[in-house]
Design a protein around this motif. Structure first.
Motif, mmCIF file in Angstrom:
data_model
loop_
_atom_site.group_PDB
_atom_site.id
_atom_site.type_symbol
_atom_site.label_atom_id
_atom_site.label_comp_id
_atom_site.label_asym_id
_atom_site.label_seq_id
_atom_site.Cartn_x
_atom_site.Cartn_y
_atom_site.Cartn_z
ATOM 1 N N SER A 30 56.130 20.671 50.461
ATOM 2 C CA SER A 30 56.873 21.876 50.818
ATOM 3 C C SER A 30 56.266 23.116 50.164
ATOM 4 O O SER A 30 56.131 24.168 50.806
ATOM 5 C CB SER A 30 58.340 21.723 50.395
ATOM 6 O OG SER A 30 59.098 22.834 50.819
ATOM 7 N N ALA A 33 53.023 24.072 51.961
ATOM 8 C CA ALA A 33 53.293 24.723 53.246
ATOM 9 C C ALA A 33 53.794 26.148 53.041
ATOM 10 O O ALA A 33 53.369 27.076 53.744
ATOM 11 C CB ALA A 33 54.305 23.904 54.042
ATOM 12 N N ASP A 34 54.696 26.349 52.085
ATOM 13 C CA ASP A 34 55.238 27.680 51.806
ATOM 14 C C ASP A 34 54.158 28.630 51.299
ATOM 15 O O ASP A 34 54.231 29.843 51.539
ATOM 16 C CB ASP A 34 56.366 27.585 50.776
ATOM 17 C CG ASP A 34 57.607 26.906 51.338
ATOM 18 O OD1 ASP A 34 57.741 26.832 52.573
ATOM 19 O OD2 ASP A 34 58.434 26.440 50.540
ATOM 20 N N TRP A 116 48.468 23.620 56.606
ATOM 21 C CA TRP A 116 49.832 24.167 56.641
ATOM 22 C C TRP A 116 50.757 23.299 57.479
ATOM 23 O O TRP A 116 51.812 22.858 57.008
ATOM 24 C CB TRP A 116 49.773 25.597 57.183
ATOM 25 C CG TRP A 116 51.079 26.166 57.625
ATOM 26 C CD1 TRP A 116 52.303 25.965 57.059
ATOM 27 C CD2 TRP A 116 51.305 27.020 58.755
ATOM 28 N NE1 TRP A 116 53.277 26.652 57.749
ATOM 29 C CE2 TRP A 116 52.685 27.307 58.788
ATOM 30 C CE3 TRP A 116 50.460 27.583 59.711
ATOM 31 C CZ2 TRP A 116 53.241 28.117 59.773
ATOM 32 C CZ3 TRP A 116 51.020 28.406 60.683
ATOM 33 C CH2 TRP A 116 52.387 28.666 60.710
ATOM 34 N N ARG A 120 53.861 20.835 56.264
ATOM 35 C CA ARG A 120 55.236 21.078 56.692
ATOM 36 C C ARG A 120 55.822 19.844 57.383
ATOM 37 O O ARG A 120 56.983 19.492 57.149
ATOM 38 C CB ARG A 120 55.281 22.289 57.636
ATOM 39 C CG ARG A 120 56.649 22.616 58.216
ATOM 40 C CD ARG A 120 57.727 22.666 57.154
ATOM 41 N NE ARG A 120 57.466 23.641 56.115
ATOM 42 C CZ ARG A 120 58.030 23.640 54.922
ATOM 43 N NH1 ARG A 120 58.886 22.672 54.594
ATOM 44 N NH2 ARG A 120 57.743 24.559 54.029
ATOM 45 N N GLU A 124 59.103 17.780 55.993
ATOM 46 C CA GLU A 124 60.330 17.585 56.764
ATOM 47 C C GLU A 124 60.657 16.101 56.937
ATOM 48 O O GLU A 124 61.834 15.728 57.008
ATOM 49 C CB GLU A 124 60.208 18.271 58.129
ATOM 50 C CG GLU A 124 60.112 19.790 58.042
ATOM 51 C CD GLU A 124 61.209 20.394 57.178
ATOM 52 O OE1 GLU A 124 62.384 20.015 57.351
ATOM 53 O OE2 GLU A 124 60.886 21.239 56.323
ATOM 54 N N TYR A 319 55.113 21.801 65.564
ATOM 55 C CA TYR A 319 53.810 21.290 65.129
ATOM 56 C C TYR A 319 52.801 21.368 66.268
ATOM 57 O O TYR A 319 51.685 21.872 66.095
ATOM 58 C CB TYR A 319 53.992 19.847 64.650
ATOM 59 C CG TYR A 319 52.735 19.163 64.180
ATOM 60 C CD1 TYR A 319 52.334 19.235 62.848
ATOM 61 C CD2 TYR A 319 51.949 18.420 65.054
ATOM 62 C CE1 TYR A 319 51.193 18.597 62.405
ATOM 63 C CE2 TYR A 319 50.803 17.781 64.626
ATOM 64 C CZ TYR A 319 50.439 17.865 63.302
ATOM 65 O OH TYR A 319 49.291 17.229 62.872
#
Length: 326
Positions: A30, A33-34, A116, A120, A124, A319
């Motif tokens: 996470s 990705a952020d 990225w 993500r 998830e 995605y």
């Protein structure tokens, strides 16, 4: 109404005792990705802007600066020497094109987009596993996330589940409160926040787009009508004058900036976020209502399975949208 439904579930119990390995893996994915997402969007937007500015500088050079062999008395603004103006415009073109190429090359070499979206997707999947850890089994929805890039994550979650088992025993009402607050409320808030941000940004960008579009149309019309409006004793505006510059420059400059606004909208996926995320809010609201009404473990399990499939389907839809929109 969403909050009222949450209140009906009561206070959730303590968080499920998930394995530390799963928590650390989720946080790592996470955070990556952020970290990448805003940088990637900003850099890609700068590539589009750099090319737009290069086009504008080239247009200004052609439209405003006539050939020195044309025998025209130049009227350069602010008394800037012709040579300095030409060199400056050429320098701007070179810098913008080079900067855009370098930024794009950096993004490709670093594989920023791939890192990225993969991070993500994995995050998830872990989020789904954490919030359903108290169920007797993993939800069927997790298998949906087993893309080639995330297959290792699916196997990792299955391994942890086999080693550690479920997350402790709770009553049906406690599980419903846990899932309602820590999953449905969390995701509802996320989609609402993102949809609101998309609406706000789109509301700021659209007026600029329409202004540049209107300028483009008006300047194009003026360029067509201007020669016919001149009296027989007046000459058309000569190269090097402001009138010639505006009539020749704005029809090219305005569409370039309008295209940049559209590119900004596309890079931020504003249209999709405004529509799709509102739909997700409605779907989560219905899922919460179904959860409140479910009065057996089987019924609750069905609600959870449907909800997790819905949430992971949205992630996979995003995605694919990002992956194949290069």
């Amino acid at each position: 109404e969403f909050t009222a439904l949450l209140d009906m579930l009561g206070k959730p119990p303590a968080a499920a005792p998930c394995p530390e390995e799963l928590i650390r893996y989720f946080q790592t994915c996470s955070q990556e990705a952020d970290r990448i997402a805003p940088v990637y969007r900003k850099y890609f937007l700068n590539v589009v802007l750099a090319n737009a500015v290069a086009v504008i500088a080239g247009t200004a050079q052609v439209v405003f600066v006539p050939s020195p062999h044309a025998g025209i008395s130049l009227q350069i603004p602010l008394g800037i020497p012709l040579g300095v103006l030409v060199q400056t415009l050429i320098g701007i073109k070179f810098f913008c094109v080079a900067a855009g190429a370098v930024i794009f090359l950096i993004l490709q070499v670093r594989k920023s987009q791939t890192r990225w979206i993969n991070a993500r997707l994995k995050a998830e999947m872990c989020r789904s596993a954490r919030t359903t850890w108290r169920l007797p089994r993993l939800t069927e929805a997790l298998a949906m996330g087993g893309q080639p890039e995330a297959r290792d994550t699916l196997q990792f979650i299955r391994y942890l589940r086999a080693v550690h088992g479920g997350g402790g025993t709770v009553t049906l009402s406690e599980f419903k409160a846990d899932y309602g607050v820590n999953r449905l409320k969390d995701q509802y808030g996320y989609y609402k926040k993102q949809a609101d941000k998309a609406v706000a940004l789109s509301g700021r960008l659209q007026p600029f787009y329409w202004v540049f579009t209107a300028l483009s149309i008006l300047a194009a019309v003026a360029s067509l009508l201007y020669p016919h409006l001149l009296s027989q004793h007046r000459e058309p505006p000569a190269p090097g004058t402001w009138a010639y510059f505006l009539l020749g420059f704005i029809p090219i400059m305005a569409p370039a900036f309008a295209s940049w606004i559209l590119a900004w909208d596309a890079i931020e996926t504003l249209g999709r976020r405004k529509a799709r995320y509102r739909e997700m809010q409605e779907d989560l609201h219905r899922a919460l209502a179904d959860l409140v009404q479910a009065d057996t473990w089987e019924a609750v399990g069905d609600v959870v399975d449907r909800t997790e499939k819905m949430l992971l389907s949205e992630v996979l839809e995003w995605y694919s949208f990002i992956k194949y929109s290069k």
